[in-house]
Each structure stands twice: as C-alpha cells, then as structure tokens.
Design an enzyme around this catalytic site. Structure first.
Site, PDB file in Angstrom:
ATOM      1  N   HIS A  21      22.686  25.936  49.405  1.00  0.00           N
ATOM      2  CA  HIS A  21      22.294  27.066  48.549  1.00  0.00           C
ATOM      3  C   HIS A  21      23.363  27.355  47.502  1.00  0.00           C
ATOM      4  O   HIS A  21      23.049  27.687  46.361  1.00  0.00           O
ATOM      5  CB  HIS A  21      22.055  28.316  49.407  1.00  0.00           C
ATOM      6  CG  HIS A  21      20.842  28.210  50.280  1.00  0.00           C
ATOM      7  ND1 HIS A  21      19.707  28.941  50.068  1.00  0.00           N
ATOM      8  CD2 HIS A  21      20.595  27.437  51.371  1.00  0.00           C
ATOM      9  CE1 HIS A  21      18.806  28.648  50.990  1.00  0.00           C
ATOM     10  NE2 HIS A  21      19.330  27.740  51.800  1.00  0.00           N
ATOM     11  N   ASP A 112      19.868  34.619  45.576  1.00  0.00           N
ATOM     12  CA  ASP A 112      19.168  33.695  46.454  1.00  0.00           C
ATOM     13  C   ASP A 112      17.975  34.436  47.056  1.00  0.00           C
ATOM     14  O   ASP A 112      18.106  35.548  47.555  1.00  0.00           O
ATOM     15  CB  ASP A 112      20.111  33.233  47.567  1.00  0.00           C
ATOM     16  CG  ASP A 112      19.590  32.026  48.322  1.00  0.00           C
ATOM     17  OD1 ASP A 112      18.479  32.122  48.877  1.00  0.00           O
ATOM     18  OD2 ASP A 112      20.297  31.005  48.388  1.00  0.00           O
TER      19      ASP A 112
END
Length: 466
Positions: A21, A112
């Site tokens: 990520h 995110d």
C-alpha cells in the site's frame, strides 16, 4: 501538461502501513510533486523512517502501536484498525492543524481506502478528501457491489459462477478468498467492505489501474456504483515515461535490497533465459507447495532467481541450495523492478498481488501465476484469460500446484508454442502502460485535472463541505 508554477496546494497522502500500500501511494505523491504540488506522505511512527523520496515530505501519526506497528497486536486486525481509527484521527487532526498555521495549509488528503475515517477528519477540517484504491477496478467493482447488496456472497457451488457487470463470470478458483470463504476471514472482509461506507462523500475516487486494461470494467460495471478516476499504473517513472528525474524506485522499503548480488548473477545470463520468482512481502507458501515448486524449478532445467524471505527458507528441501547452485540463486530480497526490467529475465513466477501485476504488465514480462489468497485469484484470472500474458497452473484437490503442472507451465511461457504470443501480448501492455502515464495519456490527464482543480480551488478560496 500542468504548468510547473508555484502554488500553495498541499496534499497529504496517507497509505495503509504495509509495503503493497505504501509503494503506490508514495508514487502518487511523487507524481503530484512533479506537477508543482507540495506532497506530504503521512504514515505511522513505526514506518516513517522507511520512506525517503525526493521532493516529498514525510510526517508521522500514531496508530497506537508506535514501537512495532501491527506486530504489537498479535495479528489482530480488528484491534489494529480500531486503534488506528482512534489514535490516527486525533494525530492526523493535529497534523492538519499544525500546517494550518503555515504558508502551506493542507488542501486535500488522499487516503488509502482502507481508512474511511480519514474522510471524516478531512471534512471536519473543511478540506478535500480523495480515496485511493490499491486493488484493480475489477476487485473494487466486486466488493462495492457486495457492500451495496447488488450481488451476494455465494453460499454454495450452485450459486456459481458469480456474475458481475463488466467482469467475466467468476468460478470458485477465480473468487477473492474473502468472497469464497467469508466465514474464514471476517475481519478482512469487513475491512474490504468498509472502504465503501462513506465513499459517496469523497471528492475523488482514485484507482491504481489504467483504462487500456480495465476500461470494460469501468464502463460496464463501476460507473453504476461510483465514478472512478484511473491514475495508474503507479510504477516509478524510470520504467515508464521517464518524466520524473531519477525516479528509479518507490522510495519506500521496509527491507534492505540485495540488488548488487542479483545484478551480478543476472549479467552472466542469456537474454530472456531466467525465471524470476517472488511471492511478495506477506504471502507464505505451505511446506507442501514450497517443495513442489522447488523440485519443479530443478526439474525444468531453467536458470532461476528466487526471492525467498528468511522466515520461509526453512521450508526448502534439505540440501536444496547445493543441488541447484549451478542454475539457481536464492536471496532474501532484491529490487523487483530492476529484476523485471533486466534483459535476462524471461518469466515472472508471481503471487499476483496487484502491485506485482501492474509491474509485470508495465515492464512487459510474461508470468506463471501462483496466487495464494485474497484478490490475487481474480488478478491471476485476468493475467491468463483477459490479458493473455501467462499461465495459471491448475491445483489438485488439496489446492496444491504439483511439480509436473508447474514444470509444464514454465515450459509454455519460456519455450512452448504459445511463448511468442504471450511475449507479444506482454509487449503490447508495456507500451500501453507507458502511454497511460506519459504526457497526454489518460492517467496523466486525470492527475492533471485533479491538480488543476485543487489549484483553482486554492486561488478562489473554495473548499468542500461535509
């Protein structure tokens, strides 16, 4: 192209604190910085020192586990996410407040999608919020529809194939594990579905993919559930358009690369002769699967470079290193981009994580797919059936790819009749990936539109409200 003019636009970029990520979100921050935006990556105290990228600031916030991060929770996902929401909300608000007292107050937070609470913080502070999805558009489409009750989790085999608009019919082996076995992964399934809990209030919804590979998913599927903006592939510029000077790596690594050892070994090999194998930073093969793959590599007779984490190496057969030392190099870590870009690399044996999938498409490397869990399974389906850049070997009734099946797949990709067709397809996607992020490409245009909007909003003193 966005003009390189001075602006007070300041974007915070907040990834989930895991390598898969961090990499694409840091890369997005670099893209923004290259267009005249002040970009600051916000991450946990535990990971903050692992991120160093030119023209990017890095700031810490607390997840409540500042000494060792997720490891402190004994792998308790619920505990980690709850703590991050509570402590992260507080410390992120403090960070935004700190910048409000400077000449570069925060204009927008790109977060995110695993952290929908960040949007609440952004709106409370009167700034823009943009969700960033690190999966494919196809996977976003599946989970968003489940969240909204537009499709349902299959209860048994009679419910298959799962039919999702814009996506080929999904049989049992194609489904994300959280969908196929929802009772086995309740915390992860809840996290995947929570991404869409307040998504309608986000000002932008970015997905790390590009139109050439997923336009059908977007046109026939995602447009019904949310307006996606495709800005990928988020791969360092040196391997694509080359417009960001010196951008050869993500600038974020939780591990130390061993690229010199890998590079020297590769230099002695013929072009497209080496099989590179890696299963990413989290995936673990079972001991049985490891043994089948290990003996398959030996039996195939190919030269191979295997990146195998230290914690996994005890699963290798006894004496294996000595048996393969003439053909194989086994290391704990290497720079994957350099390996994929190297002329000696002819095939990538991959777990099909989305970042690895984008990297192999962007660098034009054929694949043998060995997906293990989560969204790797639909990624493998697309690699084999839709993009036609490789082979997904069949598992037996125990879910193990046996040695003979693995060897057969390697030979198809490396030397079989389909090999040239696979290589031609890989070269096509490489060209299209570069075009997407190059000047005038669709992804580049979308990023320019985002930056231009923020610059105009900044000049007009006009920000969004909750």
């Amino acid at each position: 192209m966005v003009q390189q003019r001075q602006s007070n636009v300041h974007v915070l970029v907040l990834p989930y604190p895991a390598q898969g990520h961090i990499n694409p979100l840091v890369q997005f921050a670099k893209r923004l910085a290259s267009k005249g935006v002040k970009a600051t990556v916000v991450t946990t105290h535990y990971t903050v020192n692992s991120i160093t990228a030119p023209n990017i600031s890095v700031e810490p916030i607390s997840d409540g586990f500042d000494e060792a991060g997720f490891a402190q929770t004994n792998n308790n996902v619920d505990l980690f996410l709850t703590s991050f929401r509570i402590n992260g909300s507080r410390t992120l608000s403090q960070l935004v407040e700190k910048y409000q007292q400077t000449t570069t107050p925060v204009t927008c937070i790109v977060y995110d999608s695993f952290f929908p609470w960040v949007l609440v913080v952004a709106k409370q502070r009167g700034i823009f919020g943009a969700a960033f999805f690190t999966n494919s558009a196809a996977v976003c489409n599946i989970f968003c529809r489940i969240h909204h009750g537009l499709i349902h989790l299959p209860v048994n085999m009679e419910d298959l194939p799962l039919v999702v608009p814009g996506i080929p019919p999904l049989n049992s082996r194609d489904l994300p594990t959280f969908v196929r076995f929802p009772q086995s992964y309740p915390a992860y399934l809840a996290m995947k579905l929570s991404q869409f809990s307040n998504l309608s209030k986000a000002d932008w919804k970015f997905i790390n993919t590009f139109e050439a590979i997923e336009s059908e998913v977007v046109v026939k599927g995602l447009t019904e559930v949310f307006p996606a903006t495709l800005i990928g592939p988020m791969v360092p510029s040196a391997y694509l358009d080359g417009r960001i000077k010196g951008d050869k790596g993500y600038g974020a690594s939780l591990w130390k690369p061993l690229s010199e050892e890998c590079s020297k070994w590769l230099e002695a090999k013929e072009p497209k002769s080496v099989v590179y194998m890696s299963f990413g930073s989290m995936v673990s093969l079972t001991a049985e699967q490891m043994e089948e793959v290990a003996w398959g590599l030996k039996e195939s007779g190919v030269s191979f470079l295997w990146v195998l984490r230290e914690s996994e190496q005890s699963k290798l057969p006894n004496g294996y290193r000595d048996l393969v030392k003439d053909k194989g190099l086994i290391v704990t870590w290497c720079n994957q981009l350099e390996l994929l870009a190297h002329q000696a690399t002819g095939c990538f044996v991959t777990h099909c994580g989305w970042n690895s999938t984008l990297e192999t498409l962007s660098l034009g490397v054929p694949v043998v797919c060995l997906p293990q869990w989560t969204d790797q399974l639909p990624d493998a389906k697309y690699l084999e059936e839709i993009w036609k850049v490789g082979v997904w070997p069949k598992e037996d009734e125990k879910g193990v790819v046996r040695k003979q099946e693995f060897v057969k797949s390697l030979k198809i990709v490396m030397e079989g009749e389909r090999s040239q067709e696979i290589r031609n397809n890989a070269a096509k996607w490489k060209k299209l990936a570069k075009e997407a992020v190059d000047e005038g490409g669709n992804s580049d245009k979308h990023i320019n539109d985002f930056v231009t909007y923020l610059m105009n909003a900044d000049q007009n003193g006009k920000l969004s409200t909750y």
